[in-house]
Motif scaffolding. Structure first.
Motif, mmCIF file in Angstrom:
data_model
loop_
_atom_site.group_PDB
_atom_site.id
_atom_site.type_symbol
_atom_site.label_atom_id
_atom_site.label_comp_id
_atom_site.label_asym_id
_atom_site.label_seq_id
_atom_site.Cartn_x
_atom_site.Cartn_y
_atom_site.Cartn_z
ATOM 1 N N ASN A 87 -2.999 -9.227 14.849
ATOM 2 C CA ASN A 87 -2.055 -9.613 13.809
ATOM 3 C C ASN A 87 -1.031 -10.573 14.405
ATOM 4 O OD1 ASN A 87 -3.241 -7.719 12.034
ATOM 5 N ND2 ASN A 87 -1.979 -6.111 12.909
ATOM 6 N N THR A 89 2.867 -11.957 13.752
ATOM 7 C CA THR A 89 4.122 -11.784 13.030
ATOM 8 C C THR A 89 4.942 -13.054 13.194
ATOM 9 O OG1 THR A 89 4.097 -9.410 13.462
ATOM 10 C CG2 THR A 89 6.208 -10.382 12.816
ATOM 11 N N GLN A 125 1.847 -11.680 9.128
ATOM 12 C CA GLN A 125 2.881 -10.941 8.408
ATOM 13 C C GLN A 125 4.248 -11.488 8.793
ATOM 14 O OE1 GLN A 125 2.121 -6.914 9.570
ATOM 15 N NE2 GLN A 125 2.592 -7.272 11.703
ATOM 16 N N MET A 127 8.703 -10.643 7.916
ATOM 17 C CA MET A 127 9.734 -9.886 7.211
ATOM 18 C C MET A 127 10.849 -10.852 6.855
ATOM 19 S SD MET A 127 9.895 -6.147 9.118
ATOM 20 C CE MET A 127 11.531 -6.466 9.622
ATOM 21 N N LYS A 146 4.109 -9.724 -1.186
ATOM 22 C CA LYS A 146 4.906 -8.551 -0.827
ATOM 23 C C LYS A 146 3.971 -7.353 -0.797
ATOM 24 C CE LYS A 146 9.328 -9.997 -2.682
ATOM 25 N NZ LYS A 146 10.418 -9.696 -3.601
ATOM 26 N N SER A 147 4.002 -6.605 0.309
ATOM 27 C CA SER A 147 3.058 -5.496 0.406
ATOM 28 C C SER A 147 3.633 -4.229 1.025
ATOM 29 C CB SER A 147 1.829 -5.928 1.233
ATOM 30 O OG SER A 147 2.213 -6.209 2.557
ATOM 31 N N HIS A 148 4.680 -4.335 1.809
ATOM 32 C CA HIS A 148 5.204 -3.177 2.522
ATOM 33 C C HIS A 148 6.728 -3.172 2.433
ATOM 34 C CE1 HIS A 148 1.215 -3.437 4.281
ATOM 35 N NE2 HIS A 148 1.388 -2.237 4.798
ATOM 36 N N ALA A 149 7.305 -2.034 2.647
ATOM 37 C CA ALA A 149 8.748 -1.914 2.793
ATOM 38 C C ALA A 149 9.046 -1.911 4.288
ATOM 39 C CB ALA A 149 9.258 -0.620 2.161
ATOM 40 N N GLY A 150 10.111 -2.568 4.685
ATOM 41 C CA GLY A 150 10.495 -2.600 6.095
ATOM 42 C C GLY A 150 11.640 -1.652 6.363
#
Length: 162
Positions: A87, A89, A125, A127, A146-150
């Motif tokens: 991945n 970032t 990914q 943030m 948008k897919s996740h909460a941080g």
């Protein structure tokens, strides 16, 4: 060949630090406590050295008209989920205030995506601060979802910016 009207993206160099620090210090919304105060410079230098020495981190600058006007850092992580996929970032994305709206940020993100492809990343990914509605629309226009909460936990309080 790159025209004079196009930004050039490259790895950051130590000489870029003052411009990078100024970019981050000018970001009132980010709230990271960045400062151009000379007492903080050694801390930025140590961070730059760690990033530069890492095989998994690339600190980028966007140069336009001979000046650093944008930056982003990419980090590569290989993890066991998703069958060991790598991945990438993208973080610390900044474009100088007076250069926003000229397409430099989009070109920077596309450059980051190309780096991810070159390094075999299967997922990219990033943030973004929850307060940055304009940035969220920008990333969505570039194809991010948008897919996740941080979540964050501060382990070291920074001294007050001076």
């Amino acid at each position: 060949m790159t025209s004079a009207a196009e930004p050039v993206f490259r790895r950051a160099e130590r000489a870029d630090l003052p411009a990078l620090i100024a970019l981050f210090a000018a970001d009132a919304l980010g709230g990271h406590g960045d400062t151009v105060h000379p007492d903080a410079f050694a801390r930025y230098e140590r961070a730059f050295e760690r990033i530069e020495a890492s095989a998994n981190d690339i600190l980028l600058v966007g140069v336009f008209g001979g000046e650093v006007v944008a930056t982003a850092q990419v980090t590569f992580t290989t993890s066991l989920p998703s069958r060991g996929r790598t991945n990438m970032t993208i973080e610390a994305v900044q474009t100088r205030d007076d250069m926003r709206g000229q397409g430099i940020g989009a070109k920077l993100i596309h450059h980051c995506i190309a780096l991810g492809r070159e390094r075999g990343a299967g997922l990219i990914q990033l943030m973004s601060n929850a307060k940055r509605a304009d940035a969220h629309r920008f990333y969505e226009r570039l194809g991010f979802k948008k897919s996740h909460a941080g979540f964050k936990m501060v382990l070291e309080a920074l001294p007050a910016a001076t």
